[in-house]
Design an enzyme around this catalytic site. Structure first.
Site, short mmCIF file in Angstrom:
data_model
loop_
_atom_site.label_atom_id
_atom_site.label_comp_id
_atom_site.label_asym_id
_atom_site.label_seq_id
_atom_site.Cartn_x
_atom_site.Cartn_y
_atom_site.Cartn_z
N VAL A 71 -3.16 2.01 2.53
CA VAL A 71 -2.13 1.28 2.30
C VAL A 71 -1.29 1.88 1.45
CG1 VAL A 71 -1.73 -0.86 1.15
CG2 VAL A 71 -3.90 -0.28 2.12
N CYS A 72 0.25 1.84 1.73
CA CYS A 72 1.39 1.90 0.97
C CYS A 72 2.37 0.73 0.81
CB CYS A 72 1.81 3.31 1.07
SG CYS A 72 2.75 3.01 2.75
N ARG A 73 3.48 0.94 0.52
CA ARG A 73 4.61 0.02 0.51
C ARG A 73 4.82 -0.60 1.92
NH1 ARG A 73 9.80 -0.61 1.21
NH2 ARG A 73 10.64 -2.37 0.27
N MET A 100 2.06 -3.10 2.08
CA MET A 100 1.98 -4.14 1.31
C MET A 100 3.11 -5.47 1.44
SD MET A 100 -0.63 -4.22 -0.74
CE MET A 100 -0.18 -5.58 -2.00
#
Length: 194
Positions: A71-73, A100
């Site tokens: 997961v990242c932005r 996210m």
């Protein structure tokens, strides 16, 4: 054969929410900076910033299986993390499609902390400010506008290569670092998870 892009696109926030609700939750590795992680993250996620993940990927590999979601932005850094772990011998990991941003837009649960600007927003502020200031000063001082041109070239390269030198530099600032990720603690948590 599945490509990196199709794996990432196939694993949506809804699919992850379903796995979490059914009790078959994968391990969630959030590769954003500690500052971004503290602002908001998926409950149960481990914060392993991209640089830390790259540095300790062999150690992490020993405590992970293919039931991992990165997961990242937005998905870009998570895709880089997927490649780094694949090079360490852990193929077929999943990347949360839209990161996210998509997770929060779907209304899924989020742990929230102190609010701060996301790294991408900081890059836009710094790059835009440099271009604006050098453009105005360039009216009075010949050649200064070339600094803004160099920043534009850097942003173009960042888009084409899916990397960002300015973002990497900004991630080192105290504002973005937050508490340092202790890789031993993360590995112990991964090892003890049943």
């Amino acid at each position: 054969m599945t490509t990196d892009a199709s794996r990432a696109a196939a694993f949506t926030p809804a699919a992850l929410q379903h796995l979490i609700k059914t009790g078959d939750s994968p391990r969630l590795l959030d590769v954003r900076t500690p500052g971004e992680f503290r602002t908001s993250h998926i409950p149960g996620a481990y914060n392993v910033p991209l640089d830390t993940l790259r540095e300790h990927r062999a150690e992490l590999r020993r405590h992970l299986d293919e039931n991992v979601v990165l997961v990242c932005r937005s998905g870009a850094r998570a895709t880089q993390a997927e490649r780094a772990l694949a090079e360490a011998g852990l193929p077929n990991l999943r990347v949360l499609d839209g990161g996210m941003t998509a997770w929060e837009a779907s209304g899924a649960p989020v742990n929230r902390g102190e609010q701060r600007w996301e790294l991408e927003r900081q890059v836009r502020l710094i790059a835009g400010s440099i271009v604006l200031v050098t453009g105005v000063v360039g009216f009075f001082v010949p050649g200064v506008h070339l600094i803004g041109t160099a920043v534009g070239a850097g942003l173009t390269f960042a888009a084409v290569s899916n990397t960002c030198a300015m973002g990497l530099m900004l991630s080192k600032l105290p504002y973005n670092r937050g508490p340092r990720t202790d890789i031993r603690t993360v590995i112990a948590s991964l090892r003890n998870r049943t």
